[in-house]
Write a protein that holds these residues in place. Structure first.
Motif, PDB file in Angstrom:
ATOM      1  N   GLN A  40       0.921  -1.283   0.061  1.00  0.00           N
ATOM      2  CA  GLN A  40       0.032  -0.054   0.006  1.00  0.00           C
ATOM      3  C   GLN A  40       0.934   1.220  -0.035  1.00  0.00           C
ATOM      4  O   GLN A  40       0.567   2.122  -0.812  1.00  0.00           O
ATOM      5  N   ASP A  41       1.805   1.260   0.571  1.00  0.00           N
ATOM      6  CA  ASP A  41       2.789   2.526   0.831  1.00  0.00           C
ATOM      7  C   ASP A  41       3.585   2.702  -0.572  1.00  0.00           C
ATOM      8  O   ASP A  41       3.515   3.649  -0.884  1.00  0.00           O
ATOM      9  N   THR A  42       3.999   1.292  -1.126  1.00  0.00           N
ATOM     10  CA  THR A  42       4.741   1.494  -2.379  1.00  0.00           C
ATOM     11  C   THR A  42       3.526   2.192  -3.502  1.00  0.00           C
ATOM     12  O   THR A  42       3.791   3.089  -4.326  1.00  0.00           O
ATOM     13  N   TYR A  43       2.352   1.700  -3.346  1.00  0.00           N
ATOM     14  CA  TYR A  43       1.398   1.948  -4.474  1.00  0.00           C
ATOM     15  C   TYR A  43       1.232   3.312  -4.256  1.00  0.00           C
ATOM     16  O   TYR A  43       0.986   4.326  -5.257  1.00  0.00           O
ATOM     17  N   ARG A  44       0.997   4.071  -2.965  1.00  0.00           N
ATOM     18  CA  ARG A  44       0.905   5.358  -2.723  1.00  0.00           C
ATOM     19  C   ARG A  44       1.898   6.268  -3.098  1.00  0.00           C
ATOM     20  O   ARG A  44       1.821   7.175  -3.808  1.00  0.00           O
ATOM     21  N   ASN A  45       3.264   5.866  -3.021  1.00  0.00           N
ATOM     22  CA  ASN A  45       4.470   6.484  -3.555  1.00  0.00           C
ATOM     23  C   ASN A  45       4.507   6.837  -4.857  1.00  0.00           C
ATOM     24  O   ASN A  45       4.832   7.537  -5.142  1.00  0.00           O
ATOM     25  N   LEU A  46       4.215   5.511  -5.591  1.00  0.00           N
ATOM     26  CA  LEU A  46       4.144   5.670  -7.001  1.00  0.00           C
ATOM     27  C   LEU A  46       3.188   6.660  -7.608  1.00  0.00           C
ATOM     28  O   LEU A  46       3.360   7.250  -8.579  1.00  0.00           O
ATOM     29  N   ARG A  47       1.828   6.491  -6.891  1.00  0.00           N
ATOM     30  CA  ARG A  47       0.851   7.613  -7.207  1.00  0.00           C
ATOM     31  C   ARG A  47       1.317   9.198  -7.334  1.00  0.00           C
ATOM     32  O   ARG A  47       1.031  10.055  -8.182  1.00  0.00           O
ATOM     33  N   ALA A  48       2.303   9.060  -6.273  1.00  0.00           N
ATOM     34  CA  ALA A  48       2.240  10.442  -5.944  1.00  0.00           C
ATOM     35  C   ALA A  48       3.607  11.042  -6.437  1.00  0.00           C
ATOM     36  O   ALA A  48       3.846  12.246  -6.655  1.00  0.00           O
ATOM     37  N   SER A  49       4.384  10.128  -6.934  1.00  0.00           N
ATOM     38  CA  SER A  49       5.813  10.426  -7.392  1.00  0.00           C
ATOM     39  C   SER A  49       6.024   9.688  -8.807  1.00  0.00           C
ATOM     40  O   SER A  49       7.317   9.201  -8.864  1.00  0.00           O
ATOM     41  N   GLY A  50       4.956   9.647  -9.615  1.00  0.00           N
ATOM     42  CA  GLY A  50       5.095   9.065 -10.942  1.00  0.00           C
ATOM     43  C   GLY A  50       6.366   9.718 -11.790  1.00  0.00           C
ATOM     44  O   GLY A  50       6.979   8.862 -12.454  1.00  0.00           O
ATOM     45  N   THR A  51       6.544  11.146 -11.765  1.00  0.00           N
ATOM     46  CA  THR A  51       7.453  11.725 -12.549  1.00  0.00           C
ATOM     47  C   THR A  51       8.862  11.292 -12.127  1.00  0.00           C
ATOM     48  O   THR A  51       9.836  10.997 -12.895  1.00  0.00           O
ATOM     49  N   LEU A  52       9.252  11.164 -10.882  1.00  0.00           N
ATOM     50  CA  LEU A  52      10.478  10.594 -10.341  1.00  0.00           C
ATOM     51  C   LEU A  52      10.638   9.479 -10.720  1.00  0.00           C
ATOM     52  O   LEU A  52      11.783   8.799 -11.056  1.00  0.00           O
ATOM     53  N   PHE A  53       9.642   8.597 -10.599  1.00  0.00           N
ATOM     54  CA  PHE A  53       9.801   7.100 -10.940  1.00  0.00           C
ATOM     55  C   PHE A  53      10.104   6.964 -12.374  1.00  0.00           C
ATOM     56  O   PHE A  53      10.921   6.304 -12.837  1.00  0.00           O
ATOM     57  N   ARG A  54       9.620   7.798 -13.400  1.00  0.00           N
ATOM     58  CA  ARG A  54       9.885   7.878 -14.665  1.00  0.00           C
ATOM     59  C   ARG A  54      11.434   8.223 -14.794  1.00  0.00           C
ATOM     60  O   ARG A  54      11.968   7.565 -15.894  1.00  0.00           O
ATOM     61  N   ASN A  55      11.970   9.211 -14.336  1.00  0.00           N
ATOM     62  CA  ASN A  55      13.126   9.564 -14.390  1.00  0.00           C
ATOM     63  C   ASN A  55      13.907   8.541 -13.892  1.00  0.00           C
ATOM     64  O   ASN A  55      15.205   8.612 -14.448  1.00  0.00           O
ATOM     65  N   GLY A  56      13.724   7.750 -12.905  1.00  0.00           N
ATOM     66  CA  GLY A  56      14.593   6.619 -12.481  1.00  0.00           C
ATOM     67  C   GLY A  56      14.628   5.801 -13.515  1.00  0.00           C
ATOM     68  O   GLY A  56      15.865   4.996 -13.993  1.00  0.00           O
ATOM     69  N   MET A  57      13.639   5.418 -14.389  1.00  0.00           N
ATOM     70  CA  MET A  57      13.810   4.611 -15.437  1.00  0.00           C
ATOM     71  C   MET A  57      14.522   5.000 -16.615  1.00  0.00           C
ATOM     72  O   MET A  57      15.175   4.210 -17.467  1.00  0.00           O
ATOM     73  N   VAL A  58      14.480   6.348 -16.807  1.00  0.00           N
ATOM     74  CA  VAL A  58      15.473   7.054 -17.925  1.00  0.00           C
ATOM     75  C   VAL A  58      17.014   6.612 -17.453  1.00  0.00           C
ATOM     76  O   VAL A  58      17.913   6.251 -18.113  1.00  0.00           O
ATOM     77  N   ALA A  59      17.080   6.651 -16.139  1.00  0.00           N
ATOM     78  CA  ALA A  59      18.475   6.376 -15.661  1.00  0.00           C
ATOM     79  C   ALA A  59      18.831   5.029 -15.931  1.00  0.00           C
ATOM     80  O   ALA A  59      19.905   4.638 -16.185  1.00  0.00           O
ATOM     81  N   TRP A  60      17.785   4.000 -15.560  1.00  0.00           N
ATOM     82  CA  TRP A  60      17.917   2.551 -15.744  1.00  0.00           C
ATOM     83  C   TRP A  60      18.457   2.339 -17.481  1.00  0.00           C
ATOM     84  O   TRP A  60      19.132   1.483 -17.800  1.00  0.00           O
ATOM     85  N   GLY A  61      17.649   3.035 -18.151  1.00  0.00           N
ATOM     86  CA  GLY A  61      17.936   2.921 -19.525  1.00  0.00           C
ATOM     87  C   GLY A  61      19.403   3.184 -20.093  1.00  0.00           C
ATOM     88  O   GLY A  61      20.307   2.815 -20.741  1.00  0.00           O
TER      89      GLY A  61
END
Length: 228
Positions: A40-61
């Motif tokens: 539940q905490d993970t889900y809320r974090n991803l909903r609130a910080s989707g842009t940050l998570f996308r930036n992380g995926m760019v870094a993974w790329g």
């Protein structure tokens, strides 16, 4: 500037860039948003910080791309030591990069599930698939480091210290991630061993990276390997 020096600089700076990207993508973004013990905490974090998570995926790329580039440049730097082993070592790292890319696809899946208002458990399962595939890839990455260690020990233009450190790191990566898959009931013990082993695992490539930047391929540090 010699071709060997150029290969050393390219490899060194790429490895340093990769370490920075990994620190951001995994240490800051993933570590800050994901709690595998709390869907539940993970889900809320991803909903609130989707842009940050996308930036992380760019870094993974970027990490995947750098892995492929490093595989080629380190092959060029070490191929005269043992052409076949150097080529095999580079191939293993390239294969690892594609496994990592397959793992990152599940991060994309997790964010898509959040945006589609799927359940927290579905999101957590996608994240677990990411961790499992990446862990499997790191088994292979350990073989890459072990091959690098053998080449570095044999090379007369690389300090043997880095070779032995890479051998230890390779064994740690492969052993720890094999244990995670084969012995899931010992997760706490494996995590403790991983914490201790993280020092040589981190120092191996980072230490080599800085040596490559400051010393690698310079004429005064290069001694041709005698032919058999």
């Amino acid at each position: 500037m010699s071709g060997k020096r150029k290969m050393a600089l390219f490899s060194g700076f790429s490895l340093i860039a990769m370490a920075l990207a990994a620190g951001y993508a995994y240490g800051y973004v993933y570590g800050g948003l994901i709690d595998m013990n709390s869907p539940q905490d993970t889900y809320r974090n991803l909903r609130a910080s989707g842009t940050l998570f996308r930036n992380g995926m760019v870094a993974w790329g970027a990490i995947v791309l750098l892995d492929l580039l490093v595989a080629g440049s380190l092959y060029g730097f070490l191929k005269e030591v043992h052409p076949r082993l150097s080529a095999l070592t580079a191939l293993i790292r390239a294969l690892y990069a594609f496994i990592l890319l397959a793992a990152v696809a599940h991060l994309v899946e997790a964010l898509a599930l959040v945006e589609a208002a799927a359940g927290a458990i579905e999101v957590l399962l996608a994240l677990q698939r990411f961790e499992l595939i990446w862990s499997q890839g790191l088994i292979l990455f350990g073989f890459h480091l072990f091959g690098m260690g053998l080449l570095s020990v044999k090379a007369r233009f690389v300090p043997s210290f880095f070779g032995w450190l890479l051998l230890v790191a390779g064994c740690c990566y492969t052993g720890i991630h094999l244990a995670k898959i084969a012995l899931p009931g010992y997760a706490q013990q494996i995590a403790f061993i991983e914490m201790i082993a993280s020092v040589p695992m981190a120092l191996a490539e980072i230490g080599l990276a800085f040596w490559l930047v400051f010393r690698g391929g310079k004429r005064h540090s290069f001694q041709p390997v005698k032919s058999a």
